[in-house]
Design a protein around this motif. Structure first.
Motif, PDB file in Angstrom:
ATOM      1  N   GLU A 266     -50.369  24.173  84.473  1.00  0.00           N
ATOM      2  CA  GLU A 266     -51.647  23.759  85.050  1.00  0.00           C
ATOM      3  C   GLU A 266     -51.933  24.497  86.364  1.00  0.00           C
ATOM      4  O   GLU A 266     -53.096  24.750  86.696  1.00  0.00           O
ATOM      5  N   MET A 267     -50.884  24.866  87.105  1.00  0.00           N
ATOM      6  CA  MET A 267     -51.105  25.655  88.318  1.00  0.00           C
ATOM      7  C   MET A 267     -51.548  27.071  87.968  1.00  0.00           C
ATOM      8  O   MET A 267     -52.419  27.646  88.652  1.00  0.00           O
ATOM      9  N   ILE A 268     -50.988  27.639  86.923  1.00  0.00           N
ATOM     10  CA  ILE A 268     -51.425  28.956  86.453  1.00  0.00           C
ATOM     11  C   ILE A 268     -52.910  28.908  86.105  1.00  0.00           C
ATOM     12  O   ILE A 268     -53.687  29.799  86.472  1.00  0.00           O
ATOM     13  N   VAL A 269     -53.295  27.846  85.408  1.00  0.00           N
ATOM     14  CA  VAL A 269     -54.703  27.673  85.041  1.00  0.00           C
ATOM     15  C   VAL A 269     -55.575  27.622  86.293  1.00  0.00           C
ATOM     16  O   VAL A 269     -56.635  28.271  86.368  1.00  0.00           O
ATOM     17  N   ALA A 270     -55.134  26.858  87.291  1.00  0.00           N
ATOM     18  CA  ALA A 270     -55.900  26.738  88.532  1.00  0.00           C
ATOM     19  C   ALA A 270     -56.040  28.091  89.234  1.00  0.00           C
ATOM     20  O   ALA A 270     -57.114  28.432  89.745  1.00  0.00           O
ATOM     21  N   ARG A 271     -54.967  28.877  89.267  1.00  0.00           N
ATOM     22  CA  ARG A 271     -55.018  30.180  89.921  1.00  0.00           C
ATOM     23  C   ARG A 271     -55.998  31.120  89.212  1.00  0.00           C
ATOM     24  O   ARG A 271     -56.772  31.832  89.842  1.00  0.00           O
ATOM     25  N   LEU A 272     -55.938  31.126  87.895  1.00  0.00           N
ATOM     26  CA  LEU A 272     -56.819  32.012  87.137  1.00  0.00           C
ATOM     27  C   LEU A 272     -58.284  31.597  87.262  1.00  0.00           C
ATOM     28  O   LEU A 272     -59.179  32.443  87.303  1.00  0.00           O
ATOM     29  N   ILE A 273     -58.535  30.285  87.345  1.00  0.00           N
ATOM     30  CA  ILE A 273     -59.892  29.815  87.600  1.00  0.00           C
ATOM     31  C   ILE A 273     -60.349  30.281  88.978  1.00  0.00           C
ATOM     32  O   ILE A 273     -61.466  30.785  89.151  1.00  0.00           O
ATOM     33  N   LEU A 303     -50.836  18.528  78.646  1.00  0.00           N
ATOM     34  CA  LEU A 303     -52.150  18.901  78.119  1.00  0.00           C
ATOM     35  C   LEU A 303     -53.249  18.267  78.968  1.00  0.00           C
ATOM     36  O   LEU A 303     -54.249  18.917  79.315  1.00  0.00           O
ATOM     37  N   PHE A 304     -53.058  17.003  79.337  1.00  0.00           N
ATOM     38  CA  PHE A 304     -54.016  16.307  80.207  1.00  0.00           C
ATOM     39  C   PHE A 304     -54.126  16.994  81.563  1.00  0.00           C
ATOM     40  O   PHE A 304     -55.229  17.166  82.102  1.00  0.00           O
ATOM     41  N   LEU A 305     -52.993  17.409  82.135  1.00  0.00           N
ATOM     42  CA  LEU A 305     -53.020  18.054  83.446  1.00  0.00           C
ATOM     43  C   LEU A 305     -53.745  19.396  83.403  1.00  0.00           C
ATOM     44  O   LEU A 305     -54.407  19.788  84.375  1.00  0.00           O
ATOM     45  N   VAL A 306     -53.627  20.106  82.284  1.00  0.00           N
ATOM     46  CA  VAL A 306     -54.400  21.334  82.114  1.00  0.00           C
ATOM     47  C   VAL A 306     -55.890  21.012  82.123  1.00  0.00           C
ATOM     48  O   VAL A 306     -56.696  21.669  82.802  1.00  0.00           O
ATOM     49  N   PHE A 307     -56.262  19.977  81.385  1.00  0.00           N
ATOM     50  CA  PHE A 307     -57.680  19.601  81.338  1.00  0.00           C
ATOM     51  C   PHE A 307     -58.157  19.023  82.668  1.00  0.00           C
ATOM     52  O   PHE A 307     -59.350  19.121  82.993  1.00  0.00           O
ATOM     53  N   ASN A 308     -57.263  18.454  83.432  1.00  0.00           N
ATOM     54  CA  ASN A 308     -57.646  18.011  84.766  1.00  0.00           C
ATOM     55  C   ASN A 308     -58.148  19.182  85.606  1.00  0.00           C
ATOM     56  O   ASN A 308     -59.127  19.054  86.356  1.00  0.00           O
ATOM     57  N   GLU A 309     -57.496  20.337  85.468  1.00  0.00           N
ATOM     58  CA  GLU A 309     -57.949  21.529  86.195  1.00  0.00           C
ATOM     59  C   GLU A 309     -59.277  22.042  85.650  1.00  0.00           C
ATOM     60  O   GLU A 309     -60.138  22.512  86.409  1.00  0.00           O
ATOM     61  N   LEU A 310     -59.461  21.952  84.338  1.00  0.00           N
ATOM     62  CA  LEU A 310     -60.719  22.410  83.748  1.00  0.00           C
ATOM     63  C   LEU A 310     -61.893  21.518  84.176  1.00  0.00           C
ATOM     64  O   LEU A 310     -62.982  22.014  84.510  1.00  0.00           O
ATOM     65  N   VAL A 311     -61.654  20.215  84.166  1.00  0.00           N
ATOM     66  CA  VAL A 311     -62.713  19.291  84.584  1.00  0.00           C
ATOM     67  C   VAL A 311     -62.972  19.423  86.081  1.00  0.00           C
ATOM     68  O   VAL A 311     -64.125  19.316  86.535  1.00  0.00           O
ATOM     69  N   ASP A 312     -61.930  19.674  86.854  1.00  0.00           N
ATOM     70  CA  ASP A 312     -62.114  19.917  88.283  1.00  0.00           C
ATOM     71  C   ASP A 312     -63.031  21.119  88.501  1.00  0.00           C
ATOM     72  O   ASP A 312     -63.907  21.105  89.372  1.00  0.00           O
ATOM     73  N   ALA A 313     -62.839  22.170  87.705  1.00  0.00           N
ATOM     74  CA  ALA A 313     -63.694  23.351  87.817  1.00  0.00           C
ATOM     75  C   ALA A 313     -65.139  23.018  87.442  1.00  0.00           C
ATOM     76  O   ALA A 313     -66.089  23.481  88.087  1.00  0.00           O
TER      77      ALA A 313
END
Length: 431
Positions: A266-273, A303-313
Motif C-alpha cells: 500500500e505504501m508503494i501504491v501511495a508513492r506511485l500515486i 487488499l483493503f489497505l490498497v483501496f484505502n490509498e486509492l480512495v484517499d487519492a
C-alpha cells in the motif's frame, strides 16, 4: 441487447428467493451508516460504477510447475473464453472488459473478436504481450531473455511482437499495453546488470514510440521467477525508473503477488500515486510467493489497505487519476468462473469498505499522532459487513444477488462441457 449466456429467468428466480433478506439487511446497514453521516445509497452507486477487467487466460484451468489438471468444459479458444467472460459480467455487472494475451488469443482477423465481444456486450482492456515463452515457429528463443537479450535480433523480435499487440489492440478498441518480461539470470555473473537494463530500456523506447496518442503502456515488476538469481524489472523502484525514462504515457502496474511477503504494497501504491506513475493493478493474492490466488482469499486487510490509498487519492481529487483494474489469477482446483466472480466481489468489497472510512477523523488522528485511533478508524471500515451494498449494486444493475448461487443453478458448466471436449493434462502446467 447483449446476448445472455445464462437464462434471465434463472437469475430472476434466484433473486426472488433472496430479495426480502437483502432489503432487510440493506435497510439495517443503511441505518447504521446514517448514524455516522454516510448515505448507503451514495456508496452503493459508487460501487456499482467500479469495474474490473477479467483476463482471458483466467477462465482456463491453471497449474503448478509439476502438473496441470484440466477442468470440465474448458474454453478451447478465445471465442469460448469470451463466452465465459460474458457469464461473469452478466452475473456481476462488474467486468465489462476483457484483457487479452497474445499470441495465446491471436486470431487471423481481429475484427471477428470485436464482433463476438460486441454481441456479448464486452469490450477490451489492456493488451498483454508474451515474450516469456516461445511461440510455435518463432525464429529466436527467449530462453535467455527477450527485450534485454544480448542478441540484437532477439530483442528486435520481442519489440516487433509488442508492436503487433498494439496493432491488434487498435483493431479491437484497446487503449493500453502491459509488458511483463521474465528476463533475468539464474547465476551470479551470468549477465551484466547494467547492460541488461540498458538494452531493456532501448527496446521499450522503441515500443513506446509506436504507441497511439491516446494509449498508455504499463510496465510490470516481479521480484523473481522465472529468473531465480536476478530479474531485470524486479521492484517498484526499477519500474518507476522505466516509466520516468519512457515518458508521460508510461506507467507502473502493481501486481499484488509480485512482492516479498512482508513488503508494504500500500505504501508503494501511495508513492506511485504521489508521483503520477500508478498505471493500475493485477489483483490476486499470495501466501508464499507469486501464487496468483483468488483476490482477498489470504489477506483481505491488505487488499483493503490498497483501496484505502486509492480512495484517499479520489478524496484528494488527484488530477487525471484513472488506474486500470484487472484480475490476474490461476485457478487450479476451482471452477475459474466461480473464482473470478468471487474475486470481483472481494475487490468491490475492499472498495466499499474504504469508501466508508471517516476521512476527516482519520486525518485528525494522523495529525495529532493518535496512532491507536487512526488505526481504529481504518479498522471500523474494514470490519463493516458491506455485503448488502455489493448485492444491492448488482441487483440494481440487473444481475444476481448471489452470483455464484445463480451460476450453479444455471448449469452452465455442465452445458458447455457437452460442447467442449476434455483436454489432456500434463506436466509443467503454469499458465
Amino acid at each position: 441487447m447483449a446476448e445472455q449466456k445464462i437464462r434471465t429467468e434463472v437469475v430472476a428466480a434466484d433473486n426472488e428467493k433472496r430479495n426480502g433478506a437483502l432489503k432487510a439487511d440493506y435497510d439495517a446497514l443503511g441505518a447504521k451508516l446514517a448514524r455516522d453521516g454516510i448515505s448507503i445509497d451514495a456508496i452503493t452507486e459508487k460501487v456499482g460504477q467500479f469495474f474490473v477487467a477479467v483476463p482471458s487466460w483466467g477462465v482456463g484451468t491453471g497449474g503448478t510447475r509439476f502438473a496441470r489438471f484440466p477442468g470440465l468444459g474448458e474454453p478451447r479458444n478465445i471465442f469460448d473464453k469470451l463466452d465465459d467472460c460474458a457469464v461473469i459480467h452478466q452475473l456481476t455487472q462488474a467486468t465489462p472488459n476483457v484483457s487479452l494475451h497474445i499470441p495465446w488469443d491471436k486470431v487471423d482477423d481481429p475484427r471477428r473478436l470485436k464482433t463476438h465481444a460486441d454481441a456479448l456486450g464486452l469490450g477490451f482492456d489492456a493488451m498483454n504481450s508474451n515474450t516469456f515463452s516461445d511461440a510455435p515457429g518463432q525464429e529466436h528463443s527467449y530462453k535467455y531473455g527477450s527485450l534485454s537479450h544480448a542478441d540484437a535480433a532477439t530483442r528486435q523480435q520481442a519489440v516487433e511482437h509488442n508492436i503487433e499487440c498494439i496493432e491488434i489492440g487498435e483493431a479491437i478498441g484497446s487503449k493500453a499495453l502491459t509488458v511483463w518480461i521474465g528476463d533475468g539470470s539464474n547465476f551470479p555473473g551470468q549477465t551484466n546488470f547494467t547492460k541488461s537494463f540498458e538494452r531493456y530500456l532501448d527496446a521499450m523506447k522503441a515500443i513506446y514510440q509506436r504507441l497511439p496518442g491516446d494509449w498508455r503502456i504499463f510496465s510490470e515488476h516481479k521480484m523473481y521467477e522465472p529468473a531465480f538469481y536476478s530479474t531485470v524489472v524486479q521492484d517498484w523502484g526499477t519500474n518507476y525508473l522505466i516509466a520516468t525514462e519512457l515518458g508521460e504515457k508510461a506507467y507502473c502496474l502493481v501486481d499484488l503477488g509480485h512482492h516479498a511477503p512482508n513488503v508494504n504494497i500500500e505504501m508503494i501504491v501511495a508513492r506511485l500515486i504521489q508521483f503520477d506513475k500508478l498505471g493500475g493493478f493485477h489483483f490476486n493474492d499470495s501466501k508464499y510467493g507469486d501464487d496468483d490466488l483468488d483476490a482477498g482469499s489470504i489477506d483481505p486487510y491488505r487488499l483493503f489497505l490498497v483501496f484505502n490509498e486509492l480512495v484517499d487519492a479520489e478524496h484528494r481529487k488527484v488530477p487525471d487519476f484513472r488506474p486500470a483494474h484487472m484480475i490476474d489469477q490461476s485457478h487450479n482446483v476451482t471452477d475459474p468462473i466461480e473464482s473470478l466472480i468471487r474475486s470481483t466481489n472481494e475487490i468491490r468489497r475492499a472498495y466499499a469498505q474504504a469508501l466508508i472510512v471517516d476521512r476527516k477523523a482519520l486525518e485528525n488522528y494522523q495529525e495529532s499522532n493518535d496512532a491507536l485511533m487512526a488505526s481504529e478508524t481504518l479498522k471500523n471500515g474494514f470490519r463493516t459487513d458491506v455485503e448488502p451494498i455489493l448485492a444491492m449494486a448488482r441487483l440494481k444493475a440487473g444481475s444476481a444477488i448471489d452470483p455464484v448461487a445463480a451460476y450453479r443453478a444455471s448449469g452452465y458448466r455442465a452445458e458447455v462441457s457437452k460442447e467442449r471436449p476434455a483436454v489432456v493434462g500434463g506436466s509443467g502446467g503454469i499458465v
